[in-house]
Design an enzyme around this catalytic site. Sequence first.
Site, PDB file in Angstrom:
ATOM      1  N   ASP A  80      59.113  23.482  90.483  1.00 33.80           N
ATOM      2  CA  ASP A  80      59.606  22.168  90.071  1.00 33.80           C
ATOM      3  C   ASP A  80      60.507  21.634  91.174  1.00 33.80           C
ATOM      4  OD1 ASP A  80      58.267  22.712  87.763  1.00 33.80           O
ATOM      5  OD2 ASP A  80      60.026  22.777  86.454  1.00 33.80           O
TER       6      ASP A  80
ATOM      7  N   ASP B 253      52.844  17.867  76.576  1.00 28.13           N
ATOM      8  CA  ASP B 253      54.184  18.446  76.454  1.00 28.13           C
ATOM      9  C   ASP B 253      54.765  18.000  75.118  1.00 28.13           C
ATOM     10  OD1 ASP B 253      53.712  19.357  78.998  1.00 28.13           O
ATOM     11  OD2 ASP B 253      54.843  17.744  79.962  1.00 28.13           O
TER      12      ASP B 253
END
Length: 240
Positions: free
Chosen positions: A8, A130
């Site tokens: 990330d 998500d």
Amino acid sequence: MKIIPAIDIIDGKCVRLSKGDYSTKKIYNEDPVEVAKEFESFGIRFLHVVDLDGAKSKHIVNQKVLENIASSTDLHIDFGGGLKSADDIETAFNSGARQITLGSIAVQNPEFCVEMIQKYGPEKIILGADFENRKIRTSGWLEGSDEDVVDFILQYQKKGIQSAICTDISKDGMLEGPSTGLYIEILYKTAVQLTASGGISGIKDVYKMKDIGCAGTIIGKAIYEGKISLQQLHNFIENA
């Protein structure tokens, strides 16, 4: 089952968050390329790269990091975060992504996503599903929706999606185990190739995801916090 470490990116650096909360940012390495090369040295072939700056700003930001990783390794990279336009998606592919993940835009503009599936083919486009309490969240997980995760996947399956990454936000970065029950439900009710993401706490969870039938497992904080060693992942890949 694919072993897919996560990188990330915020400000060009390799970070992790807890439950998607940007205020919990922890920097693990200033150089994501170095991290990616280490993964590759242990026989890992896949990599999940998320542009967290892009997710927040709603357009691609860290394409240079993607380009550097892709040019320095042979990893099969799927890239997501802030891909809201045809230009963003083209930039991601041109920067070295083999696949891209469409999350927020899949909720906000389904017609655009269908167009991208038709343009690039379903093998290039992953649905980012998500969720928190079964409800899909968007925009770097900062915005909610009323969409149930299973219904959301089923709708996109009808539109041609073949692969989905499902992240339980409440589990992400918490090292408390994945949402096994919900993943079993998704695998039972849909025909997508499911990649589980969020909550992996040790190698036992990786084997559990394999046993229930996941096509892939994304592993983030468990690697960075030393809960899973790269040697363990290497052994898993070799045995598989």
